[in-house]
Design an enzyme around this catalytic site. Structure first.
Site, PDB file in Angstrom:
ATOM      1  N   ASP A 163       0.831  -1.207   0.000  1.00 23.66           N
ATOM      2  CA  ASP A 163       0.000   0.000   0.000  1.00 23.66           C
ATOM      3  C   ASP A 163       0.869   1.261   0.000  1.00 23.66           C
ATOM      4  O   ASP A 163       1.977   1.257   0.528  1.00 23.66           O
ATOM      5  CB  ASP A 163      -0.890  -0.032   1.259  1.00 23.66           C
ATOM      6  CG  ASP A 163      -2.068   0.914   1.146  1.00 23.66           C
ATOM      7  OD1 ASP A 163      -2.298   1.473   0.059  1.00 23.66           O
ATOM      8  OD2 ASP A 163      -2.768   1.088   2.166  1.00 23.66           O
ATOM      9  N   ASN A 172       1.363   3.467  -2.880  1.00 22.76           N
ATOM     10  CA  ASN A 172       1.921   3.940  -4.158  1.00 22.76           C
ATOM     11  C   ASN A 172       1.411   5.347  -4.498  1.00 22.76           C
ATOM     12  O   ASN A 172       2.172   6.189  -4.975  1.00 22.76           O
ATOM     13  CB  ASN A 172       1.514   2.997  -5.303  1.00 22.76           C
ATOM     14  CG  ASN A 172       2.102   1.616  -5.156  1.00 22.76           C
ATOM     15  OD1 ASN A 172       3.025   1.411  -4.394  1.00 22.76           O
ATOM     16  ND2 ASN A 172       1.563   0.659  -5.891  1.00 22.76           N
ATOM     17  N   HIS A 206       2.608   3.487  -9.089  1.00 22.48           N
ATOM     18  CA  HIS A 206       2.429   2.044  -9.265  1.00 22.48           C
ATOM     19  C   HIS A 206       3.637   1.425  -9.984  1.00 22.48           C
ATOM     20  O   HIS A 206       4.057   0.316  -9.667  1.00 22.48           O
ATOM     21  CB  HIS A 206       1.142   1.749 -10.045  1.00 22.48           C
ATOM     22  CG  HIS A 206      -0.111   2.071  -9.268  1.00 22.48           C
ATOM     23  ND1 HIS A 206      -0.308   1.635  -7.976  1.00 22.48           N
ATOM     24  CD2 HIS A 206      -1.225   2.788  -9.597  1.00 22.48           C
ATOM     25  CE1 HIS A 206      -1.498   2.067  -7.551  1.00 22.48           C
ATOM     26  NE2 HIS A 206      -2.060   2.770  -8.514  1.00 22.48           N
ATOM     27  N   LEU A 259      11.454 -19.948  -5.055  1.00 21.61           N
ATOM     28  CA  LEU A 259      10.345 -19.194  -4.445  1.00 21.61           C
ATOM     29  C   LEU A 259       9.081 -19.285  -5.298  1.00 21.61           C
ATOM     30  O   LEU A 259       9.161 -19.209  -6.526  1.00 21.61           O
ATOM     31  CB  LEU A 259      10.772 -17.720  -4.333  1.00 21.61           C
ATOM     32  CG  LEU A 259       9.709 -16.725  -3.896  1.00 21.61           C
ATOM     33  CD1 LEU A 259       9.466 -16.820  -2.401  1.00 21.61           C
ATOM     34  CD2 LEU A 259      10.110 -15.292  -4.272  1.00 21.61           C
ATOM     35  N   ARG A 277      -5.647  -2.427   8.559  1.00 26.62           N
ATOM     36  CA  ARG A 277      -6.785  -3.281   8.184  1.00 26.62           C
ATOM     37  C   ARG A 277      -6.340  -4.332   7.163  1.00 26.62           C
ATOM     38  O   ARG A 277      -5.290  -4.210   6.536  1.00 26.62           O
ATOM     39  CB  ARG A 277      -7.946  -2.451   7.639  1.00 26.62           C
ATOM     40  CG  ARG A 277      -7.561  -1.500   6.550  1.00 26.62           C
ATOM     41  CD  ARG A 277      -8.762  -0.706   6.016  1.00 26.62           C
ATOM     42  NE  ARG A 277      -8.277   0.268   5.050  1.00 26.62           N
ATOM     43  CZ  ARG A 277      -8.022   1.532   5.326  1.00 26.62           C
ATOM     44  NH1 ARG A 277      -8.251   2.015   6.527  1.00 26.62           N
ATOM     45  NH2 ARG A 277      -7.551   2.341   4.399  1.00 26.62           N
ATOM     46  N   LEU A 278      -7.211  -5.341   7.005  1.00 27.48           N
ATOM     47  CA  LEU A 278      -6.890  -6.479   6.146  1.00 27.48           C
ATOM     48  C   LEU A 278      -7.375  -6.276   4.711  1.00 27.48           C
ATOM     49  O   LEU A 278      -6.896  -6.932   3.780  1.00 27.48           O
ATOM     50  CB  LEU A 278      -7.530  -7.737   6.769  1.00 27.48           C
ATOM     51  CG  LEU A 278      -6.976  -9.115   6.458  1.00 27.48           C
ATOM     52  CD1 LEU A 278      -5.462  -9.148   6.507  1.00 27.48           C
ATOM     53  CD2 LEU A 278      -7.557 -10.137   7.423  1.00 27.48           C
TER      54      LEU A 278
HETATM   55  C1  FPP Z   1      -2.173   0.242  -3.226  1.00 27.94           C
HETATM   56  O1  FPP Z   1      -1.617   1.537  -3.228  1.00 27.94           O
HETATM   57  C2  FPP Z   1      -1.589  -0.520  -4.311  1.00 27.94           C
HETATM   58  C3  FPP Z   1      -2.288  -1.096  -5.303  1.00 27.94           C
HETATM   59  C4  FPP Z   1      -3.763  -1.004  -5.413  1.00 27.94           C
HETATM   60  C5  FPP Z   1      -1.618  -1.805  -6.396  1.00 27.94           C
HETATM   61  C6  FPP Z   1      -0.367  -2.541  -6.046  1.00 27.94           C
HETATM   62  C7  FPP Z   1       0.448  -2.678  -7.250  1.00 27.94           C
HETATM   63  C8  FPP Z   1       1.799  -2.611  -7.300  1.00 27.94           C
HETATM   64  C9  FPP Z   1       2.678  -2.506  -6.133  1.00 27.94           C
HETATM   65  C10 FPP Z   1       2.496  -2.651  -8.603  1.00 27.94           C
HETATM   66  C11 FPP Z   1       2.809  -4.039  -9.051  1.00 27.94           C
HETATM   67  C12 FPP Z   1       1.697  -4.477  -9.867  1.00 27.94           C
HETATM   68  C13 FPP Z   1       1.723  -5.480 -10.752  1.00 27.94           C
HETATM   69  C14 FPP Z   1       0.465  -5.766 -11.423  1.00 27.94           C
HETATM   70  C15 FPP Z   1       2.922  -6.274 -11.078  1.00 27.94           C
HETATM   71  P1  FPP Z   1      -2.607   2.783  -3.368  1.00 27.94           P
HETATM   72  O2  FPP Z   1      -2.697   3.141  -4.800  1.00 27.94           O
HETATM   73  O3  FPP Z   1      -3.916   2.471  -2.741  1.00 27.94           O
HETATM   74  O4  FPP Z   1      -1.826   3.868  -2.560  1.00 27.94           O
HETATM   75  P2  FPP Z   1      -2.511   5.067  -1.743  1.00 27.94           P
HETATM   76  O5  FPP Z   1      -3.326   4.445  -0.639  1.00 27.94           O
HETATM   77  O6  FPP Z   1      -1.328   5.824  -1.226  1.00 27.94           O
HETATM   78  O7  FPP Z   1      -3.327   5.869  -2.710  1.00 27.94           O
END
Ligand code: FPP
Length: 258
Positions: A32, A34, A49, A143, A206-207
């Protein structure tokens, strides 16, 4: 020098599989933060992302060197369809790109790729990548990297309940015979052991519909670090904390006088 400082100094690009840590067999991660990372750096959410995908590469490599057997990551939830179309598209594109970009690292490290979620609702390019990656890597012994994609814990439990109800209708199973083993067998990846350690980045407590069945006895470790800033040092901090946990699964210590 403290133990954790020593670990940190050793962490970078070192084979730390020999250290006296308890290495979890299965680590799950809610990656979480990004979006917040992107905002902090005045970048678009898409770039956040993309940076997150680079960290997934790094942490896959580190987990392989550590001797972790399974790494399950939450890459797209059943609720993420509610995001703007452009962001959903970025995550679909990243899914396809990730396996092509890192094919040689995954091959060299003998990483087996597996997926959990509803494949049928995804674009054809994603379904094709999913199937090819799974088929090409199925004999690898290193892995197991498991991507939860279009995944929801409730959806998984409903699917399992439907499967068991159908077996009852066909009279191959009696309702009162249903136990934990039957239920586990009806989940997406029945052979994969439950996660030992679940890491969540960016400080949320949270989960979020991740591994609801499997996380019953999982140890949680939450960090304020945003996922694109997560590195081997932070991973080692999580494993160091996990190594000190006393996992009793509802029992008490056998020599306890309490
Ligand atoms: C949550 O951060 C993250 C996601 C919904 C996507 C996770 C994806 C990656 C780490 C990239 C790798 C992906 C693939 C398909 C290889 P958020 O966007 O909710 O962050 P925020 O809460 O700060 O807005």
């Amino acid at each position: 020098m403290s133990w954790i400082k020593w670990l940190k100094s050793k962490a970078h690009k070192t084979d730390f599989s020999q250290s006296a840590l308890t290495i979890p067999e299965h680590i799950a991660i809610i990656m979480d933060g990004n979006g917040r990372w992107a905002k902090k750096h005045h970048l678009s959410r898409s770039l956040g992302h993309r940076e997150g995908a680079e960290r997934l590469h790094d942490i896959t490599d580190a987990c392989g060197r550590l001797g972790v057997r399974y790494l399950t990551v939450y890459t797209f939830s059943t609720e993420n369809w509610k995001r703007p179309a452009a962001e959903v598209q970025t995550l679909m594109d990243l899914f396809v790109e990730f396996f092509h970009k890192y094919d040689s690292m995954l091959r060299q490290n003998d990483v087996r790729l597996r997926f959990m979620g509803d494949k049928t609702a995804l674009p054809a390019s994603v379904q094709q990548t999913w199937e090819e990656a799974e088929a090409e890597s199925c004999h690898r012994q290193g892995l197991q990297l498991i991507l939860a994609f279009n995944y929801g814990g409730r959806q998984e439990i409903i699917k399992a309940a439907q499967h068991l109800a159908q077996a009852c209708c066909h009279q191959t199973l009696q309702p009162l015979q249903i136990d934990e083993q039957h239920f586990k067998a009806a989940l997406f990846l029945p052979d994969v052991p439950d996660p030992d350690l679940l890491i969540r980045t960016s400080g949320e407590l949270r989960l979020s519909n991740f591994l609801l069945w499997q996380a019953a006895y999982t140890e949680f470790w939450i960090t304020d670090t945003l996922w694109p800033d997560f590195d081997e040092t932070t991973l080692l901090e999580a494993i160091q904390a996990y190594s000190q946990r006393d996992r009793r699964y509802g029992a008490i210590e056998t020599n306890s006088s309490r």
